[in-house]
Design a protein around this motif. Structure first.
Motif, PDB file in Angstrom:
ATOM      1  N   LEU A  20       0.850  -1.196   0.000  1.00 15.70           N
ATOM      2  CA  LEU A  20       0.000   0.000   0.000  1.00 15.70           C
ATOM      3  C   LEU A  20       0.880   1.239   0.000  1.00 15.70           C
ATOM      4  O   LEU A  20       2.068   1.168   0.309  1.00 15.70           O
ATOM      5  CB  LEU A  20      -0.895   0.016   1.239  1.00 15.70           C
ATOM      6  CG  LEU A  20      -1.676  -1.266   1.529  1.00 15.70           C
ATOM      7  CD1 LEU A  20      -2.489  -1.115   2.797  1.00 15.70           C
ATOM      8  CD2 LEU A  20      -2.581  -1.612   0.357  1.00 15.70           C
ATOM      9  N   SER A  52      -7.859 -15.679   5.872  1.00 16.24           N
ATOM     10  CA  SER A  52      -8.431 -15.590   4.522  1.00 16.24           C
ATOM     11  C   SER A  52      -7.344 -15.391   3.476  1.00 16.24           C
ATOM     12  O   SER A  52      -7.387 -16.002   2.404  1.00 16.24           O
ATOM     13  CB  SER A  52      -9.424 -14.434   4.428  1.00 16.24           C
ATOM     14  OG  SER A  52     -10.508 -14.639   5.284  1.00 16.24           O
ATOM     15  N   GLU A 201     -14.885 -19.401   7.151  1.00 15.80           N
ATOM     16  CA  GLU A 201     -15.909 -19.001   8.122  1.00 15.80           C
ATOM     17  C   GLU A 201     -17.307 -19.155   7.536  1.00 15.80           C
ATOM     18  O   GLU A 201     -18.064 -18.181   7.455  1.00 15.80           O
ATOM     19  CB  GLU A 201     -15.675 -17.549   8.570  1.00 15.80           C
ATOM     20  CG  GLU A 201     -14.288 -17.356   9.123  1.00 15.80           C
ATOM     21  CD  GLU A 201     -14.165 -16.079   9.950  1.00 15.80           C
ATOM     22  OE1 GLU A 201     -15.153 -15.687  10.591  1.00 15.80           O
ATOM     23  OE2 GLU A 201     -13.059 -15.516   9.973  1.00 15.80           O
ATOM     24  N   PRO A 300      -1.327  -3.854  11.581  1.00 16.62           N
ATOM     25  CA  PRO A 300      -0.519  -4.614  10.619  1.00 16.62           C
ATOM     26  C   PRO A 300       0.734  -3.892  10.128  1.00 16.62           C
ATOM     27  O   PRO A 300       1.677  -4.536   9.666  1.00 16.62           O
ATOM     28  CB  PRO A 300      -1.493  -4.870   9.469  1.00 16.62           C
ATOM     29  CG  PRO A 300      -2.707  -4.079   9.749  1.00 16.62           C
ATOM     30  CD  PRO A 300      -2.731  -3.807  11.205  1.00 16.62           C
TER      31      PRO A 300
HETATM   32  N1  LIG Z   1      -7.005  -6.162  -0.061  1.00 21.65           N
HETATM   33  C1  LIG Z   1      -6.255  -5.878   1.020  1.00 21.65           C
HETATM   34  N2  LIG Z   1      -5.520  -4.751   1.076  1.00 21.65           N
HETATM   35  C2  LIG Z   1      -4.764  -4.458   2.154  1.00 21.65           C
HETATM   36  N3  LIG Z   1      -4.666  -5.233   3.243  1.00 21.65           N
HETATM   37  C3  LIG Z   1      -5.363  -6.373   3.259  1.00 21.65           C
HETATM   38  C4  LIG Z   1      -6.209  -6.760   2.154  1.00 21.65           C
HETATM   39  N4  LIG Z   1      -6.796  -7.931   2.450  1.00 21.65           N
HETATM   40  C5  LIG Z   1      -6.355  -8.268   3.679  1.00 21.65           C
HETATM   41  N5  LIG Z   1      -5.483  -7.344   4.171  1.00 21.65           N
HETATM   42  C6  LIG Z   1      -4.808  -7.361   5.459  1.00 21.65           C
HETATM   43  O1  LIG Z   1      -4.300  -8.642   5.679  1.00 21.65           O
HETATM   44  C7  LIG Z   1      -4.441  -9.017   7.027  1.00 21.65           C
HETATM   45  C8  LIG Z   1      -5.090 -10.359   7.120  1.00 21.65           C
HETATM   46  O2  LIG Z   1      -6.411 -10.308   6.603  1.00 21.65           O
HETATM   47  P1  LIG Z   1      -7.340 -11.587   6.511  1.00 21.65           P
HETATM   48  O3  LIG Z   1      -8.549 -11.161   5.741  1.00 21.65           O
HETATM   49  O4  LIG Z   1      -6.583 -12.733   5.989  1.00 21.65           O
HETATM   50  O5  LIG Z   1      -7.736 -11.834   8.022  1.00 21.65           O
HETATM   51  P2  LIG Z   1      -8.608 -13.008   8.617  1.00 21.65           P
HETATM   52  O6  LIG Z   1      -7.745 -13.806   9.482  1.00 21.65           O
HETATM   53  O7  LIG Z   1      -9.316 -13.724   7.520  1.00 21.65           O
HETATM   54  O8  LIG Z   1      -9.641 -12.195   9.518  1.00 21.65           O
HETATM   55  P3  LIG Z   1     -11.217 -12.371   9.683  1.00 21.65           P
HETATM   56  O9  LIG Z   1     -11.427 -13.399  10.750  1.00 21.65           O
HETATM   57  O10 LIG Z   1     -11.665 -11.017  10.124  1.00 21.65           O
HETATM   58  O11 LIG Z   1     -11.772 -12.778   8.363  1.00 21.65           O
HETATM   59  C9  LIG Z   1      -5.244  -7.913   7.698  1.00 21.65           C
HETATM   60  O12 LIG Z   1      -4.368  -7.136   8.461  1.00 21.65           O
HETATM   61  C10 LIG Z   1      -5.799  -7.107   6.581  1.00 21.65           C
HETATM   62  O13 LIG Z   1      -5.798  -5.757   6.931  1.00 21.65           O
END
Ligand SMILES: Nc1ncnc2c1ncn2[C@@H]1O[C@H](COP(=O)(O)OP(=O)(O)OP(=O)(O)O)[C@@H](O)[C@H]1O
Ligand SMILES: [Mg+2]
Lengths: 358, 335
Positions: A20, A52, A201, A300
């Motif tokens: 970013l 995710s 999920e 992050p």
């Molecule tokens: N498109 C994106 N642009 C910037 N940062 C991202 C993007 N997608 C995810 N992130 C960052 O990556 C990190 C992990 O995100 P992720 O979606 O994998 O979390 P998660 O474990 O699936 O959480 P949740 O349980 O809320 O779904 C987060 O800090 C998020 O801000």
């Protein structure tokens, strides 16, 4: 089952970053795990820990500004697909090295590895019928005419327990209740008989009763089709219900992994222990305050150096945990932990060879 | 409810409203046209005296009675509406010819030019919007963004003047009008059609620039909203190729609200642009309306404005039907 010599999927040192303007988000920062045929692997962790992004990386679905920067994703395709693809001598294919838009990756997506996305409510197009979208999924991977694909679609809907499936094929997703929509999503994901199903999920947005039904359904389908599942959740109760093997993630790294009984009965990592303490059990007297993990997840952008969990860890060793990132070490034949309490560095011992487990 | 039955009922309801709306609009049209002080004769006399001649008071009064201009406004209105209800669009005081004749003479060219402009606009704007959105922040996207800003920011009559001047200076051609001199008043023939095609593209481009830029910007914004929706990722996860999935899902959803605006072009097809057509000296209805308004030729202006309103209402109806037809969720809300 987890000792099967030929794993379906082996992810090694996977790193996916988002570039970013404000800085780099290291969403997944060196993840290792394996999935064996027919196994249900639960990935658990707090929101934002990269669950995710990990599975999207496996399916090569990460979009700009995200990029898979390192690691290997060795997948073992089914025998009929294998003939057409440039497999390594051990019969696997490194998905990380493939073109994400290329024909092989597209054949794998939906055909070999299917996804139930995190937001199943919005994952159907609102202006196309369910049938249209299921038929499309079938015909992308199977050489059948529209009529046959439609009949298969009806069968799939019936299989996941949707009443009057032939009518539902003509319905739009928003005409179905949450539970039915989720079932239709599962039907579409299973349409081409994938070897691996990734469920991100899948039950968070629906009520508890329906949630239990969906879990039972997934388990039943998994046994029928002998399909492996990666099941993502932040609910340890759900993990206990469905998973054979658990991967505990924190800030883009795997903290601990092992069979479900070992993780629940003999958690080794301070983070896993804290997570387990924070869920209620029948032994907890009512009206007691459940312990929560102290501190909060760092932003992050400023990930802590060393072990990502050290600022919140009760067993924090200054000078070690905030400097060196612990690598996964086996603590039993099936369980690995990434923590300096076990790496041996604390006692001046050499770090054990990390390639021995898996 | 069955979607077909629902649609039929929906359309019937809207059609029933049409006469009421037209009645209201006719009052507004009449009042606005009457709003400037004086009437056609005052304007006419002013013109006469400017050219040195004059009319005596008795003559003026006779004409005023003849045209019914001596009656109170509401009587004038009722007479006008009464004639229109009998299918008579009235008589142009200025041209001394029936309005229906004047309008129909210019209608074909107006509609042709409108259709050309419309096709040009959509054929260009939609692909530009799609390319910009799918390649957001690429060179192409920036290029089109600049192009779009220029297109939106430049007044169309300016574009018209500049292009006319350029065409005259460098190509040595005069691009006003829709025909070369020898075909202006000629009857229709193959040669006249070819001559028309040679001329029509430039006004179409000029008239379409602004619309193209706007439409492309809206398409880009709509598509950007859709591109990150979960159903797009799901389509990708099914193994669909990028172009196929973009065209089938997000483009379809981004287009829906745009396609439903097609009805709004209907009155524009009829009137055409006023200012640009005047600058380019096009034989379309727009300049005729402008002249009728300046000369207070009230019945001609009234007829044009009323047809315009009827088409606007009809266009909105068409838009609503299109939207309900394209988006099943709208059909659902109604039933
Ligand atoms: N498109 C994106 N642009 C910037 N940062 C991202 C993007 N997608 C995810 N992130 C960052 O990556 C990190 C992990 O995100 P992720 O979606 O994998 O979390 P998660 O474990 O699936 O959480 P949740 O349980 O809320 O779904 C987060 O800090 C998020 O801000
Ligand atoms: Mg997630």
């Amino acid at each position: 089952m987890s000792n099967d010599p030929a794993p379906l999927l082996v992810v090694r040192d996977l790193k996916t970053y988002f570039f970013l303007d404000e800085g780099t988000v290291r969403a997944v920062d060196g993840v290792d795990f394996a999935v064996h045929p027919g196994q249900v692997v639960g990935i658990v962790g707090e929101s934002g820990c990269g669950k995710s992004v990990t599975v999207k990386s496996v399916m090569r679905l990460v979009q700009r500004p995200g990029r898979l920067v390192a690691g290997t994703i060795r997948f073992r395709p089914s025998s009929q697909s294998a003939q057409r693809w440039p497999l390594a001598p051990d019969g696997t294919l490194d998905l990380a090295a493939l073109d994400p838009q290329g024909p092989i990756m597209r054949a794998i997506r939906g055909g070999e590895i299917a996804l139930i996305p995190q937001e199943p409510m919005a994952a159907f197009s609102p202006v196309h019928t369910i049938g249209n979208q299921i038929v499309e999924a079938i015909r992308l991977h199977q050489d059948v005419d529209r009529q046959t694909a439609w009949e298969w679609g009806v069968e799939r809907l019936a299989e996941v327990g949707i009443p009057s499936p032939a009518q539902r094929m003509r319905a739009y997703s928003w005409e179905l209740s949450g539970g039915l929509r989720q079932r239709a999503m599962i039907a579409m994901a299973l349409a081409c008989g994938p070897r691996l199903l990734i469920a991100d999920e899948p039950t968070t947005a629906i009520d508890v009763t329906t949630q239990a039904q969906i879990l039972t359904l997934l388990r039943a389908l998994q046994e029928q089709h002998n399909m492996a599942i990666i099941f993502i959740t932040h609910d340890l109760g759900v993990i206990a219900q469905i998973a054979d093997h658990v991967v505990v993630m924190y800030l883009g790294r795997v903290m601990e992994a092992g069979p479900v009984e070992e993780i629940f009965l003999r958690p080794q990592h301070p983070y896993t222990r804290a997570l387990l303490r924070s869920i209620p059990s029948i032994h907890t007297p009512s009206r007691t305050l459940l312990p929560t993990i102290q501190g909060s997840i760092p932003h992050p952008f400023n990930r802590p150096a060393g072990c990502p969990f050290h600022p919140r860890c009760g067993d924090f060793v200054p000078g070690l945990c905030d400097r060196n990132t612990p690598e996964p070490v086996p603590v039993s034949p099936t369980q690995t932990v990434s923590c300096h309490l076990y790496t041996g560095e604390l006692h001046g011992e050499p770090i054990p060879d990390r390639s021995s487990p898996a | 409810m069955d979607p077909g039955v629902f649609m039929a009922r929906y359309i019937a309801q809207r059609l029933l409203l049409l006469p009421l709306l037209l009645f209201i609009f006719s009052i507004f049209a009449f009042v606005i046209i009457q709003a400037p002080p004086g009437d056609f004769l005052t304007a006419y006399i002013a013109e006469l005296s400017a050219s040195g001649s004059s009319m005596d008071q008795a003559q003026i009064e006779a004409l005023r009675r003849l045209y019914g201009l001596d009656q109170p406004l509401h009587i004038q209105y009722l007479r006008w509406v009464g004639r229109i209800l009998r299918g008579d669009l009235g008589f142009s005081l200025d041209w001394q010819r029936p309005n229906a004749e004047l309008i129909s003479e210019r209608l074909l060219l107006t509609v042709l030019l409108g259709l050309f402009t419309f096709t040009f606009t959509w054929a260009l704007a939609i692909p530009i919007g799609i390319l910009s959105a799918t390649r957001q922040y690429s060179f192409l996207d920036y290029f089109f963004t600049v192009f779009n800003y220029i297109g939106v920011a430049t007044p169309t009559f300016m574009t018209a003047l500049v292009l006319m001047w350029l065409a005259f200076k460098y190509l040595g051609i005069s691009v006003t009008g829709l025909f070369s001199a020898e075909y202006v008043d000629a009857p229709w023939s193959w040669g006249r059609v070819v001559d028309l095609l040679k001329h029509i593209w430039l006004p179409a481009v000029i008239l379409g620039m602004d619309g193209t830029a706007r439409l492309a910007r809206v398409m880009r914004a709509n598509l950007l909203d859709e591109l990150h929706k979960p159903y797009v990722e799901m389509a990708r996860a099914k193994g669909l190729s990028e172009w196929r999935l973009v065209l089938k899902y997000p483009v379809r959803l981004a287009l829906n609200p745009l396609v439903s605006t097609i009805g709004w072009y209907l009155p524009l097809l009829f009137s055409g642009s006023v200012i640009v057509a005047t600058v380019l000296n096009l034989p379309t209805i727009g300049p005729m309306l402008l002249r009728a308004l300046t000369n207070q030729d009230m019945f001609l202006a009234g007829a044009i404005v009323l047809i315009y309103c009827a088409l606007a209402i009809l266009g909105t109806l068409i838009s609503d039907i299109l939207l309900a037809w394209l988006d099943p969720r709208i059909r659902m809300e109604g039933s």
